[in-house]
Enzyme design. Structure first.
Site, PDB file in Angstrom:
ATOM      1  N   LYS A  25       0.818  -1.219   0.000  1.00  0.00           N
ATOM      2  CA  LYS A  25       0.000   0.000   0.000  1.00  0.00           C
ATOM      3  C   LYS A  25       0.846   1.260   0.000  1.00  0.00           C
ATOM      4  O   LYS A  25       0.591   2.190  -0.733  1.00  0.00           O
ATOM      5  CB  LYS A  25      -0.875   0.144   1.262  1.00  0.00           C
TER       6      LYS A  25
ATOM      7  N   ARG B 113      -8.315   1.996  10.249  1.00  0.00           N
ATOM      8  CA  ARG B 113      -7.806   0.666  10.578  1.00  0.00           C
ATOM      9  C   ARG B 113      -8.846  -0.147  11.344  1.00  0.00           C
ATOM     10  O   ARG B 113      -8.608  -1.304  11.659  1.00  0.00           O
ATOM     11  CB  ARG B 113      -6.643   0.828  11.518  1.00  0.00           C
TER      12      ARG B 113
ATOM     13  N   ARG C 245      11.823  -6.625   4.454  1.00  0.00           N
ATOM     14  CA  ARG C 245      11.751  -5.212   4.817  1.00  0.00           C
ATOM     15  C   ARG C 245      12.426  -4.953   6.167  1.00  0.00           C
ATOM     16  O   ARG C 245      13.020  -3.900   6.382  1.00  0.00           O
ATOM     17  CB  ARG C 245      10.284  -4.763   4.860  1.00  0.00           C
TER      18      ARG C 245
ATOM     19  N   ARG D 182      12.925  -1.512  10.148  1.00  0.00           N
ATOM     20  CA  ARG D 182      11.776  -1.159  10.982  1.00  0.00           C
ATOM     21  C   ARG D 182      11.705  -2.082  12.184  1.00  0.00           C
ATOM     22  O   ARG D 182      11.754  -3.297  12.050  1.00  0.00           O
ATOM     23  CB  ARG D 182      10.485  -1.258  10.155  1.00  0.00           C
TER      24      ARG D 182
ATOM     25  N   ARG E 228       0.728  -7.758  14.340  1.00  0.00           N
ATOM     26  CA  ARG E 228       0.203  -6.817  13.335  1.00  0.00           C
ATOM     27  C   ARG E 228      -0.740  -7.526  12.376  1.00  0.00           C
ATOM     28  O   ARG E 228      -1.756  -6.981  11.977  1.00  0.00           O
ATOM     29  CB  ARG E 228       1.363  -6.142  12.589  1.00  0.00           C
TER      30      ARG E 228
HETATM   31  P1  AMP Z   1       1.862   0.990   9.126  1.00  0.00           P
HETATM   32  O1  AMP Z   1       3.089   1.746   8.719  1.00  0.00           O
HETATM   33  O2  AMP Z   1       0.626   1.475   8.440  1.00  0.00           O
HETATM   34  O3  AMP Z   1       2.032  -0.499   9.010  1.00  0.00           O
HETATM   35  O4  AMP Z   1       1.637   1.309  10.680  1.00  0.00           O
HETATM   36  C1  AMP Z   1       2.608   0.997  11.658  1.00  0.00           C
HETATM   37  C2  AMP Z   1       1.994   1.019  13.038  1.00  0.00           C
HETATM   38  O5  AMP Z   1       1.470   2.324  13.306  1.00  0.00           O
HETATM   39  C3  AMP Z   1       0.818   0.067  13.231  1.00  0.00           C
HETATM   40  O6  AMP Z   1       1.228  -1.240  13.573  1.00  0.00           O
HETATM   41  C4  AMP Z   1       0.062   0.755  14.367  1.00  0.00           C
HETATM   42  O7  AMP Z   1       0.698   0.533  15.618  1.00  0.00           O
HETATM   43  C5  AMP Z   1       0.244   2.233  14.026  1.00  0.00           C
HETATM   44  N1  AMP Z   1      -0.853   2.722  13.155  1.00  0.00           N
HETATM   45  C6  AMP Z   1      -0.754   3.169  11.872  1.00  0.00           C
HETATM   46  N2  AMP Z   1      -1.950   3.566  11.400  1.00  0.00           N
HETATM   47  C7  AMP Z   1      -2.827   3.391  12.412  1.00  0.00           C
HETATM   48  C8  AMP Z   1      -4.222   3.606  12.563  1.00  0.00           C
HETATM   49  N3  AMP Z   1      -4.981   4.079  11.551  1.00  0.00           N
HETATM   50  N4  AMP Z   1      -4.793   3.308  13.757  1.00  0.00           N
HETATM   51  C9  AMP Z   1      -4.070   2.844  14.778  1.00  0.00           C
HETATM   52  N5  AMP Z   1      -2.754   2.588  14.722  1.00  0.00           N
HETATM   53  C10 AMP Z   1      -2.131   2.861  13.543  1.00  0.00           C
END
Ligand code: AMP
Length: 193
Positions: free
Chosen positions: A13, A88, A128, A134, A145
């Site tokens: 994404k 989310r 990754r 990360r 996750r």
């Molecule tokens: P991502 O980079 O989108 O995979 O997000 C990394 C982490 O950020 C996730 O595992 C959550 O802990 C937090 N996170 C990102 N977007 C959201 C969201 N919309 N709601 C809650 N936590 C989020």
């Protein structure tokens, strides 16, 4: 153009949102990236979010909604946006609808769900973890996750499909093929505007 990108971690994404947003000249809003930035800068929100990110859990809706609200009220957001990794869960989706209505902004054109088989996701994320370093791509956090995706985020597929807003993209293709598939979806959507 106003789009929401939905999909499990590792579905591509973020990469695709960044390419498409650049092509369309619209704002790319990645809540994950914005949260990581705040964590690095040790803002109040970043400090609050840290433990959730580190264990692969969702950060409280209140924190994420504040960030999204700030982004959507930026002047650049008027041209359009891609929300990447937000909403989310169903509660965030409801708050987003209210937020857009309250701001008198046109709502999203559609929600694009990226589908990728689970074993492919795990392999991509392992890579990754090495290339991007990360801290939340480690095997244990990754399991959380993926679990949080299945339990909290996946119900949004039905939520948006019931609202006739859902488009599905096969994310298990080369990066270029996914980009062209997305372009087609966007072109079709423009015709219907
Ligand atoms: P991502 O980079 O989108 O995979 O997000 C990394 C982490 O950020 C996730 O595992 C959550 O802990 C937090 N996170 C990102 N977007 C959201 C969201 N919309 N709601 C809650 N936590 C989020």
């Amino acid at each position: 153009m106003r789009l929401i990108f939905l999909g499990p971690p590792g579905a591509g994404k973020g990469t695709q949102a960044s390419i498409l947003a650049k092509n369309l000249g619209i704002l790319h809003i990645s809540t994950g990236e914005l949260l990581r930035k705040e964590r690095k800068e040790k803002t109040n929100r970043g400090v609050e979010a840290q433990s959730y990110i580190d264990r692969g859990a969702l950060v409280p809706d209140r924190v994420v909604m504040e960030i999204v609200h700030e982004q959507l009220t930026k002047p650049e957001a008027k041209k359009g946006w891609i929300l990447d990794g937000f909403p989310r869960n169903v509660s965030q989706a409801g708050v987003l609808d209210g937020l857009l209505m309250g701001m008198a902004q046109p709502t999203y054109n559609c929600v694009i769900s990226f589908e990728v088989p689970e074993n492919v996701l795990v392999e991509r994320l392992k890579k990754r973890a090495i290339t991007e370093g990360r801290t939340d791509d480690t095997p244990e956090v990754l399991r959380n996750r993926l679990q949080s995706y299945h339990e909290e985020t996946a119900p949004l597929i039905k939520f948006y499909s019931d609202r006739q807003k859902l488009e599905i993209i096969n994310g298990f293709m080369s990066r270029e093929s996914v980009t062209s598939a997305l372009k087609e979806v966007v072109e079709d959507m423009k015709k219907n505007l």
